[in-house]
Motif scaffolding. Sequence first.
Motif, mmCIF file in Angstrom:
data_model
loop_
_atom_site.group_PDB
_atom_site.id
_atom_site.type_symbol
_atom_site.label_atom_id
_atom_site.label_comp_id
_atom_site.label_asym_id
_atom_site.label_seq_id
_atom_site.Cartn_x
_atom_site.Cartn_y
_atom_site.Cartn_z
ATOM 1 N N ARG A 132 49.351 25.536 28.551
ATOM 2 C CA ARG A 132 49.396 25.579 30.018
ATOM 3 C C ARG A 132 50.705 26.210 30.500
ATOM 4 N NH1 ARG A 132 52.084 21.135 32.592
ATOM 5 N NH2 ARG A 132 53.206 19.894 31.050
ATOM 6 N N ARG A 194 33.455 31.567 22.752
ATOM 7 C CA ARG A 194 34.094 31.565 24.065
ATOM 8 C C ARG A 194 35.432 30.819 24.019
ATOM 9 N NH1 ARG A 194 29.541 29.652 28.199
ATOM 10 N NH2 ARG A 194 29.528 27.879 26.770
ATOM 11 N N ARG A 196 38.247 28.456 26.204
ATOM 12 C CA ARG A 196 38.577 27.647 27.375
ATOM 13 C C ARG A 196 40.074 27.762 27.644
ATOM 14 N NH1 ARG A 196 35.688 24.451 30.127
ATOM 15 N NH2 ARG A 196 34.113 24.259 28.500
ATOM 16 N N SER A 199 43.660 25.821 32.058
ATOM 17 C CA SER A 199 43.227 25.301 33.355
ATOM 18 C C SER A 199 41.879 24.608 33.273
ATOM 19 C CB SER A 199 43.134 26.444 34.361
ATOM 20 O OG SER A 199 42.129 27.371 33.978
ATOM 21 N N GLY A 200 41.178 24.787 32.152
ATOM 22 C CA GLY A 200 39.840 24.228 32.001
ATOM 23 C C GLY A 200 38.732 25.242 32.232
ATOM 24 N N LYS A 201 39.062 26.396 32.809
ATOM 25 C CA LYS A 201 38.065 27.423 33.070
ATOM 26 C C LYS A 201 37.744 28.202 31.803
ATOM 27 C CE LYS A 201 39.433 28.168 37.894
ATOM 28 N NZ LYS A 201 39.915 29.185 38.887
ATOM 29 N N LEU A 202 36.531 28.752 31.763
ATOM 30 C CA LEU A 202 36.161 29.632 30.662
ATOM 31 C C LEU A 202 36.702 31.030 30.932
ATOM 32 C CD1 LEU A 202 32.466 28.605 29.911
ATOM 33 C CD2 LEU A 202 34.499 28.108 28.558
ATOM 34 N N TYR A 203 37.268 31.640 29.907
ATOM 35 C CA TYR A 203 37.842 32.978 30.040
ATOM 36 C C TYR A 203 36.732 34.019 30.032
ATOM 37 C CZ TYR A 203 40.309 37.245 28.687
ATOM 38 O OH TYR A 203 40.791 38.529 28.632
ATOM 39 N N ARG A 204 36.739 34.879 31.025
ATOM 40 C CA ARG A 204 35.808 36.004 31.055
ATOM 41 C C ARG A 204 36.467 37.191 30.360
ATOM 42 N NH1 ARG A 204 33.437 37.261 36.817
ATOM 43 N NH2 ARG A 204 35.635 37.131 37.443
ATOM 44 N N ASP A 217 31.126 37.424 31.371
ATOM 45 C CA ASP A 217 30.971 36.002 31.075
ATOM 46 C C ASP A 217 30.032 35.913 29.877
ATOM 47 O OD1 ASP A 217 30.942 33.284 31.080
ATOM 48 O OD2 ASP A 217 29.849 33.053 32.961
ATOM 49 N N THR A 223 32.700 26.854 22.178
ATOM 50 C CA THR A 223 33.888 27.173 22.963
ATOM 51 C C THR A 223 35.099 26.537 22.303
ATOM 52 O OG1 THR A 223 32.588 27.198 25.008
ATOM 53 C CG2 THR A 223 34.977 27.006 25.231
ATOM 54 N N ASP A 225 39.695 26.403 22.339
ATOM 55 C CA ASP A 225 40.864 26.620 23.209
ATOM 56 C C ASP A 225 42.061 27.149 22.439
ATOM 57 O OD1 ASP A 225 41.591 24.424 21.734
ATOM 58 O OD2 ASP A 225 42.127 23.171 23.456
#
Length: 294
Positions: A132, A194, A196, A199-204, A217, A223, A225
């Motif tokens: 983060r 994928r 993560r 921030s918790g969002k999935l990276y595009r 997407d 997924t 991290d």
Amino acid sequence: MGKPTLTDLNAFKAVAEHRSFRRAADLMGVSRSSLSHTVRTLERRLGTRLLHRTTRSVSLTESGERLLLRLNPLLGELDTLLEEASSHEGKVTGRLRINGSEAAIRLLLQHIVPRFLTLYDSVELDLVAEGRLVDIVKQGFDAGVRLREAVPKDMIAIPVGGEIRFLAVASPGYLNGKPIPETPDQLAMHQCIRQRLPSGKLYRWEFQQYGQDVLVDVPGVMTLDSSQLMVEAAVAGLGIAYVPEPYAHAYLRDEKLVTVLEDWCPHIPGLYLYYPNNRHVPPSLRAFIDLLRE
């Protein structure tokens, strides 16, 4: 009760930053009960509660938030003053705290830190790797190291290495018998690993060719991290991963991975060391910056 001492304030700062009496006590080399007593003494001296405590968590009260916000830069300036006062004959001393991503800290360890510690063996180097993005001033760091796009606009930024790029990679075993994607939209026919974000969002996934930017997407049943874990999953044949090139380099060299969509993977500004432009630069950070520039 008397005025708060520097020991009281440093104890509160440690607990507030780590949100844990146990972790803070371990780092400070004191007992948890002693640290708890010190913080309670500070609260009594100030006449206000600074921390909410439960059996499982520690959080800041509104008063605690305000105190920590003002305390970090003040203690940082004090450390700088003491560092300068203790320096003699040009010798660099003190503590240097740097926050960065795992990849950034790994790069420093490989290319900068050994030389720095050889030249400045009186400096205590504190490197913190976390995904983060943190406020380095609020958290009491002298500097941060992140991708250029993540560096706050009000910071002084210095490049660490050159440009980098993200690569889409997969194992030969995974691609065997499958259509090789030639454009980003063809990833829809594949399993993708994928990512993560902190921030918790999935990276595009971000691609570019001939000035055309494409965000995808991607599909996938897994997924992760961690870029390192994504590479290892790709090596295991679990799908296509999109990771910074340094993570995949050794596996590409050994032909355990191959690239796809390489023409769509642009170079981007790489890692930068950054620090506040409105604060005095301590000698230890100045020495680190000079070594980076070499």
